[in-house]
Write a protein that holds these residues in place. Sequence first.
Motif, short mmCIF file in Angstrom:
data_model
loop_
_atom_site.label_atom_id
_atom_site.label_comp_id
_atom_site.label_asym_id
_atom_site.label_seq_id
_atom_site.Cartn_x
_atom_site.Cartn_y
_atom_site.Cartn_z
N GLU A 160 38.59 18.38 84.59
CA GLU A 160 38.34 17.19 84.34
C GLU A 160 38.93 16.78 82.99
O GLU A 160 39.67 15.66 82.94
CB GLU A 160 37.02 16.51 84.35
CG GLU A 160 36.38 16.79 85.86
CD GLU A 160 34.88 16.10 86.11
OE1 GLU A 160 34.53 15.38 85.07
OE2 GLU A 160 34.36 16.13 87.16
N ARG A 161 38.95 17.60 82.02
CA ARG A 161 39.77 17.41 80.75
C ARG A 161 41.08 17.11 80.77
O ARG A 161 41.62 16.38 80.16
CB ARG A 161 39.22 18.46 79.89
CG ARG A 161 39.33 18.03 78.35
CD ARG A 161 38.97 19.41 77.71
NE ARG A 161 40.23 19.80 76.66
CZ ARG A 161 40.23 21.15 76.41
NH1 ARG A 161 39.39 21.97 76.50
NH2 ARG A 161 41.36 21.10 75.72
N ARG A 164 41.82 13.96 82.56
CA ARG A 164 41.76 12.89 81.56
C ARG A 164 42.86 12.60 80.53
O ARG A 164 43.42 11.60 80.04
CB ARG A 164 40.54 13.00 80.60
CG ARG A 164 40.10 11.78 80.41
CD ARG A 164 38.41 12.08 79.61
NE ARG A 164 37.68 12.12 80.85
CZ ARG A 164 36.86 13.41 80.78
NH1 ARG A 164 37.11 14.54 79.92
NH2 ARG A 164 36.04 13.64 81.80
N GLU A 165 43.60 13.79 80.32
CA GLU A 165 44.69 13.89 79.26
C GLU A 165 45.82 13.02 80.05
O GLU A 165 46.61 12.25 79.28
CB GLU A 165 44.96 15.10 79.04
CG GLU A 165 44.27 15.93 77.90
CD GLU A 165 44.48 15.77 76.69
OE1 GLU A 165 45.72 15.55 76.22
OE2 GLU A 165 43.65 15.37 75.72
N THR A 260 40.25 11.66 87.24
CA THR A 260 39.38 12.72 86.58
C THR A 260 38.30 13.33 87.49
O THR A 260 38.13 14.61 87.12
CB THR A 260 38.92 12.05 85.33
OG1 THR A 260 38.07 10.89 85.50
CG2 THR A 260 39.95 12.01 84.30
N GLU B 128 41.98 21.35 71.23
CA GLU B 128 41.68 19.86 70.93
C GLU B 128 42.41 19.12 70.06
O GLU B 128 42.55 17.79 70.48
CB GLU B 128 40.23 19.98 70.48
CG GLU B 128 39.28 20.22 71.60
CD GLU B 128 37.81 19.49 71.30
OE1 GLU B 128 37.71 18.70 70.65
OE2 GLU B 128 36.68 19.77 71.99
N SER B 224 30.93 13.03 82.93
CA SER B 224 30.94 13.46 81.93
C SER B 224 29.82 12.88 80.86
O SER B 224 29.48 13.67 79.93
CB SER B 224 32.50 13.21 81.28
OG SER B 224 33.04 11.82 81.78
N PRO B 273 29.82 18.69 73.62
CA PRO B 273 31.27 18.54 72.77
C PRO B 273 31.16 17.81 71.50
O PRO B 273 29.91 16.84 71.36
CB PRO B 273 31.77 17.77 73.94
CG PRO B 273 30.90 17.72 75.02
CD PRO B 273 29.63 18.08 74.64
N SER B 277 36.12 14.89 71.19
CA SER B 277 36.07 14.88 72.41
C SER B 277 35.26 13.95 73.58
O SER B 277 35.75 13.31 74.25
CB SER B 277 35.44 16.41 73.10
OG SER B 277 36.13 17.39 72.56
N SER B 280 37.50 11.03 73.50
CA SER B 280 38.53 11.24 74.54
C SER B 280 38.12 10.95 75.79
O SER B 280 38.83 10.82 76.69
CB SER B 280 39.13 12.55 74.43
OG SER B 280 38.48 13.68 74.88
N TYR B 281 36.67 11.25 76.03
CA TYR B 281 36.21 10.86 77.40
C TYR B 281 36.11 9.39 77.69
O TYR B 281 35.55 9.02 78.67
CB TYR B 281 34.73 11.57 77.62
CG TYR B 281 34.71 12.99 77.36
CD1 TYR B 281 35.88 14.00 77.51
CD2 TYR B 281 33.65 13.81 77.17
CE1 TYR B 281 35.69 15.19 77.36
CE2 TYR B 281 33.46 15.02 77.15
CZ TYR B 281 34.52 15.85 77.01
OH TYR B 281 34.39 17.29 76.81
#
Lengths: 349, 309
Positions: A160-161, A164-165, A260, B128, B224, B273, B277, B280-281
Amino acid sequence: MWLKKLFEGYYRGVREIPEPEAIHQREFGFGSFSKKINIRHRAFKSSRELLDYIKEEAPAHINYSTARYEFPAGSMEEKGWLGTDLVFDIDVGDLHLNHKHSEDWLCEICFEELKKETQKLLDFLMNDFGFSRKELLVNFSGSRGYHVRIEDKRVLELDERARREICSYLGAEASIKDMITERDGMIFGPKPSQGGLKGRIARKVIEEIRKSKIEDRERIAMEIEKGNWGAFPRGYGIGRIREVAENTGVRIPVDSKVTTDTTHMIRLPETLHGGSSLLARVVGNLDQFDPMRECFVFDGEETSVRFLREIPNIVAMGEEFGPFTADKTEIPRFLAAYMAAHGWCVVEE
Amino acid sequence: MAYYPFLSNERSRVKALDVDLEELSTNPMYAEIIENAVRDIEGREHKTLDRDLAVMEFVVVRILLGIINDPPIEKAYIKRKSEEYRRSLEREDLSYLIKMAREEFGMDIRTEGGLRIHFTDFLKHKPEFLNLAQMELEGGYVSITKEQLVWILKDAIAKLIESLIPRERRFPSGLVAVARRIRLMKGRERAREAPRVKRLKEEALPPCIRSIIEEVEAGKSSHSANFVLATFLLGLGLKDDDVINIFKRSPKYKEKTTVYQIRFMRERGYTCPGCESIRSYGLCKWECKRKHPVSNYFLNLRSSKNERE
C-alpha cells in the motif's frame, strides 16, 4: 422488476466475458440494484463458470478483486494474498468541475474532461512509468469515469505504501520548494530535459509562458530551458514563481483509495452497471470513444416512463433527447433503462 | 572489502563446511561463535571473526532468532545489522553494488544514461526520506545516485535477513538453551524500558490520532488509519482489550477481525509509523513539529502536567 428483467435478457445473449488474468485466484462480489456489493467471497475456476452464474443471477453489479489470492473464497484472514494489480480510477467527482448541473448529472463536457484526464494518466503511465499501451487495460467504469488496470507481474507485489507513492507522483505532490530554489540572488529550477515531474512541470511552464502575453516571453522560456527561473519579469519573486509552477495542472486526480487498497473490488469490464444500465466497455481507442454512444446495450423500443424530476437535454446514441419535466412520456428503451437505473424515472409497464 | 555473510555464495559455503548444527551447539570448539552470535543479537560489542567462522556465526544468529521468535528482538537486530552493512557498502565500488543489487536481489538496474533503477524496485526498497514524486522517473526507471543505491540495498538486506530466519522447525537443543537466556534478558530489559499506559488520556492525544478516532466513531476510517491507531495504542503499552475497546466505537466494528488484527500486530511487533509517514498517508494536516505520535502523547502529558501513569 423491469430493470432486472432487462439485465437477465441481456446476459442471456452474452456468449463470453473477457476474464481477468488468473481468474481462479480472484474474489468476486455481486450487487443488487439497491446495494453495490451484497455477496462477496465467491470464486470461479473459469470465465465459463462465471458466465453461467451471471446468466443465472443477472446481478446488477459484478465486481472482482484487483488482488489475487491462494484461497479467494475464504474469509479475509484465510485468503492468502498473492499480489494485486495496479489499478487507477478516474471519477468525475474528483475532477472538481465547476458545472451548474447537479452532481449526479454528467454533461458532454464532463465526459470530455474525463477522457482528457484519462489520456493524461495514460501518458504518465507510458512515458514516466514505462508501460506500453498494450499493458494498459482501459475500460469505461459504467457510470462516472474510467478504470485503468495493469496486470504486469512486477507491480503485483507493491504494498500500500508503494502504491501511495505512485498516487503522490500522479498527484504531483513533489515539493516545489525543493525544486525551485534561490542561491546568491539567482533562482534555479527544473529543466524541461529532466525526467519525472521536474521535467513535466518545466515543460508545462514554458508552454504556458509561450502562450501568454508576458513581455519577452521567448527569452524567459529559453532561460527556463537552461534552468534559470530568475528570468521572469520584475514583480515575480521566488514565491510567485513557485506558485506558477504549482498551478501548472500537471496533476492527475486519481482516486487514491482505489489504487492503494490492495484488497479493492472493481467492476468487471464488459458487464452492466446497475446504477446506469451502461456497459463497462473495454476501450481501445480512447480518442474516439464515446460512452454515451457505445455503452448502451438495450434497444430503442418506445417505453412509457414517468419522470420523477426535471431532466436537462441529453445526447445518447447520437440523438438529442429532452429536456423532460416530471411527467409521463415515451422514450427509447436504452434511455429509459439509463434514467430508471439512476432513479430519475419509473417505467410504466 | 568488507564481509557480507548474507550473500548467496557465502551461505552456500556453510553447506560445504559440513558442520553438524547439533555438534556446533554443544562442542566447546565452537563456543566462540555462539558467544559472538549472542553478543551480536544483544547489540553488544563482538569480535570480527574470520570468514569461515563469520559465516557460521550468521547461521547461529539466524537460528537463535528463529528460536527466540520475538519480533522486537528480531527487528532491533536487523535494523542494527543492515545499518552496519550500509556503512560498509558506502565504501564499495559502484560496480560491486550494481552486481549485488542485480544478482542477490534481482533488481532491474540500468547504467546507460546514468544509474537508474526500475520504479518497482525503487518503491519496494526506498528509504522514507526519498519520495518518488521528487525523483526523475522516465521510461519506468528512476535516476539514483550511488548513495541512494546503498540505502536501497540496506532495505533489501534487511528484508533478506528477515526471510532467512528459520520458522517452525526443529532446532539444535544446545542453541535452544542459549536462546532462552537471550529472551529472558531482553524481556527484562523491555519491561524496564517500555512505556506503560493503564488508561488513555484522550486530552493528550496528538491531533492526527484524535482525528482518526473520530473517523473510527463515524465508521469512516481507512485501513491505514486503523493501522496507525492500533499501533499507536499498542505503542503506548495499552492492553489488547483496551485497544479493542477504542475500535468498538465504530458502527462497522467486527469483533473477529479486530481481535485477530490487534493480536497479529502485537505478535509481529508492528510499531506506529512516524509523523512523516503518517503525513504521507494523508492522515496528518497539522504542524505539531513532533516526530512521532507516541512520544508526542507523552510530551503532551508532561506539558499538561498530568501525572504519567
